[in-house]
Write an enzyme that holds these catalytic residues in place. Sequence first.
Site, short mmCIF file in Angstrom:
data_model
loop_
_atom_site.label_atom_id
_atom_site.label_comp_id
_atom_site.label_asym_id
_atom_site.label_seq_id
_atom_site.Cartn_x
_atom_site.Cartn_y
_atom_site.Cartn_z
N CYS A 1 -13.34 85.06 9.58
CA CYS A 1 -14.06 85.01 8.30
C CYS A 1 -14.98 83.80 8.25
O CYS A 1 -16.20 83.93 8.01
CB CYS A 1 -13.07 85.03 7.15
SG CYS A 1 -11.66 83.92 7.37
N1 LIG Z 1 -6.96 87.20 5.58
C1 LIG Z 1 -8.23 87.05 5.98
O1 LIG Z 1 -9.10 86.72 5.18
C2 LIG Z 1 -8.60 87.32 7.41
C3 LIG Z 1 -9.95 87.35 7.73
C4 LIG Z 1 -10.34 87.61 9.05
C5 LIG Z 1 -9.37 87.80 10.01
N2 LIG Z 1 -8.06 87.74 9.68
C6 LIG Z 1 -7.08 87.97 10.75
O2 LIG Z 1 -6.61 89.30 10.60
C7 LIG Z 1 -5.23 89.38 10.99
C8 LIG Z 1 -4.42 89.91 9.81
O3 LIG Z 1 -4.59 89.00 8.73
P1 LIG Z 1 -3.95 89.28 7.29
O4 LIG Z 1 -4.46 88.20 6.44
O5 LIG Z 1 -4.16 90.69 6.90
O6 LIG Z 1 -2.40 89.04 7.63
P2 LIG Z 1 -1.12 89.42 6.78
O7 LIG Z 1 -1.50 89.68 5.36
O8 LIG Z 1 -0.12 88.37 7.04
O9 LIG Z 1 -0.65 90.80 7.43
C9 LIG Z 1 -0.22 90.88 8.77
C10 LIG Z 1 0.22 92.31 9.08
O10 LIG Z 1 0.63 92.37 10.44
C11 LIG Z 1 1.85 93.08 10.54
N3 LIG Z 1 2.58 92.49 11.67
C12 LIG Z 1 3.03 91.22 11.78
N4 LIG Z 1 3.62 91.03 12.99
C13 LIG Z 1 3.52 92.21 13.64
C14 LIG Z 1 3.95 92.65 14.93
N5 LIG Z 1 4.56 91.81 15.78
N6 LIG Z 1 3.69 93.93 15.28
C15 LIG Z 1 3.07 94.78 14.43
N7 LIG Z 1 2.65 94.42 13.19
C16 LIG Z 1 2.87 93.14 12.80
C17 LIG Z 1 2.54 92.91 9.19
O11 LIG Z 1 3.17 94.12 8.89
P3 LIG Z 1 4.73 94.39 8.95
O12 LIG Z 1 5.42 93.05 8.91
O13 LIG Z 1 4.96 95.22 7.71
O14 LIG Z 1 4.92 95.13 10.22
C18 LIG Z 1 1.36 92.78 8.23
O15 LIG Z 1 1.01 94.06 7.73
C19 LIG Z 1 -4.82 87.95 11.40
O16 LIG Z 1 -4.93 87.83 12.79
C20 LIG Z 1 -5.85 87.08 10.70
O17 LIG Z 1 -6.09 85.86 11.35
C21 LIG Z 1 -7.64 87.52 8.40
#
Ligand SMILES: NC(=O)c1ccc[n+]([C@@H]2O[C@H](COP(=O)([O-])OP(=O)(O)OC[C@H]3O[C@@H](n4cnc5c(N)ncnc54)[C@H](OP(=O)(O)O)[C@@H]3O)[C@@H](O)[C@H]2O)c1
Length: 371
Positions: free
Chosen positions: A178
């Site tokens: 982001c």
């Molecule tokens: N938030 C932002 O603004 C943003 C922006 C750009 C990029 N990102 C990137 O996008 C990714 C997701 O971010 P987020 O903010 O959406 O994170 P989040 O809200 O913490 O969600 C993470 C998701 O990953 C799943 N998960 C965790 N460990 C896992 C595993 N070992 N195997 C399969 N599923 C797993 C979790 O689901 P369950 O636990 O239900 O399986 C949860 O749905 C990260 O790498 C982050 O750096 C985030």
Amino acid sequence: MWTGCSGLRSVAAIKPVSCRSMTTATSSKPIRIGVVGATGYTGVELLRLLARHPAANLHVVTSRGEAGTPVATMFPSLRGAVDAVFQAPDEAVLGDCDVVFFATPHGVAHGLAAPLLERGVRIIDLSADFRIRDPELWARWYGQAHGAPQYLDEAVYGLPELNREQIRAARLIAVPGCYPTAVSLAVLPLLEAGLVDPDDVIADAKSGVSGAGRKAQIGGLFAEVQEDFRAYASGGHRHWPEIQQTLSGVAGQSVGLIFQPHLVPMTRGIHATLYLRPHGQADWQACFEKRYHNEPFVDVMPAGSHPQTSSVRGTNLCRIALAQPPHSDRLMVLSVIDNLVKGAAGQAVQNMNLMFGLEETAGLSGLPVFP
Ligand SMILES: NC(=O)c1ccc[n+]([C@@H]2O[C@H](COP(=O)([O-])OP(=O)(O)OC[C@H]3O[C@@H](n4cnc5c(N)ncnc54)[C@H](OP(=O)(O)O)[C@@H]3O)[C@@H](O)[C@H]2O)c1
């Protein structure tokens, strides 16, 4: 401790599902889609966008902890739009998709990339797993060995404004972070045109709380975030090497970059202010307008404007404005995005559109929500 945008250096048997809104309105076959990590903020944002995408057929939606729960039970915002039920991630069923989005913490896509790519599934990874080209550099910033270095050469950094043609042909996309999206778009035209000093780029950026994801953490509690404003990761943020890599590629030399992130008490949004040292006077406004003239998601505002995060909320837009402060030879560029859309899920869908030969704006044409 705030661990926003996964950035602090110190931080460290599926059945296909149906989604009634996702199989309509395209003349070609709908794209069978998997979303791994759909209970998180970027995952649910993907579901929101894909629910109204004319070519999307949501085939698999995963959660390890919520397998069996209907998506609309966990997210009532999607009632009537998404029929899917969460399923545990399983490579056999994911392998039946045309494309799989990873909205997961770093390291997860590493593990599933090989089996999916070998089955002809395309991957759009929202995590940092394939963003940094040097596996040793990645390992230093992410604190673990790179799990799939054999794919780094072919992974395409999914910033359409920079790599549109490579994205069209790619089977593995690293969606930019982001902060890197907001910062890179704010300086690309000037570096490409050689109008600013590449040794002297300062990016001062602020993010809303959703940048840290949906996991519980003390630094993200309401009582600790509201009425507060703080910098974090002054000693080095994981997005620094990513931004540095992108800008250096554009400038054709190693870029001198200072990047300072902050947390602001809002849910969505990133505001980046760039302080640049121009090589003398030039028509910087014209440079930006020309560079982004045909870009559907970059809005160059009139000089002197102040773009607001609320003006892009819920959309894939980046709004940019230029300013020259009095009594200074610096140039300022102000850039805003929604971290969950242009900073993650929206940009991921934009990449999918390019990869599958669709209209680049398909499913992304909604207007910002204001106020
Ligand atoms: N938030 C932002 O603004 C943003 C922006 C750009 C990029 N990102 C990137 O996008 C990714 C997701 O971010 P987020 O903010 O959406 O994170 P989040 O809200 O913490 O969600 C993470 C998701 O990953 C799943 N998960 C965790 N460990 C896992 C595993 N070992 N195997 C399969 N599923 C797993 C979790 O689901 P369950 O636990 O239900 O399986 C949860 O749905 C990260 O790498 C982050 O750096 C985030």
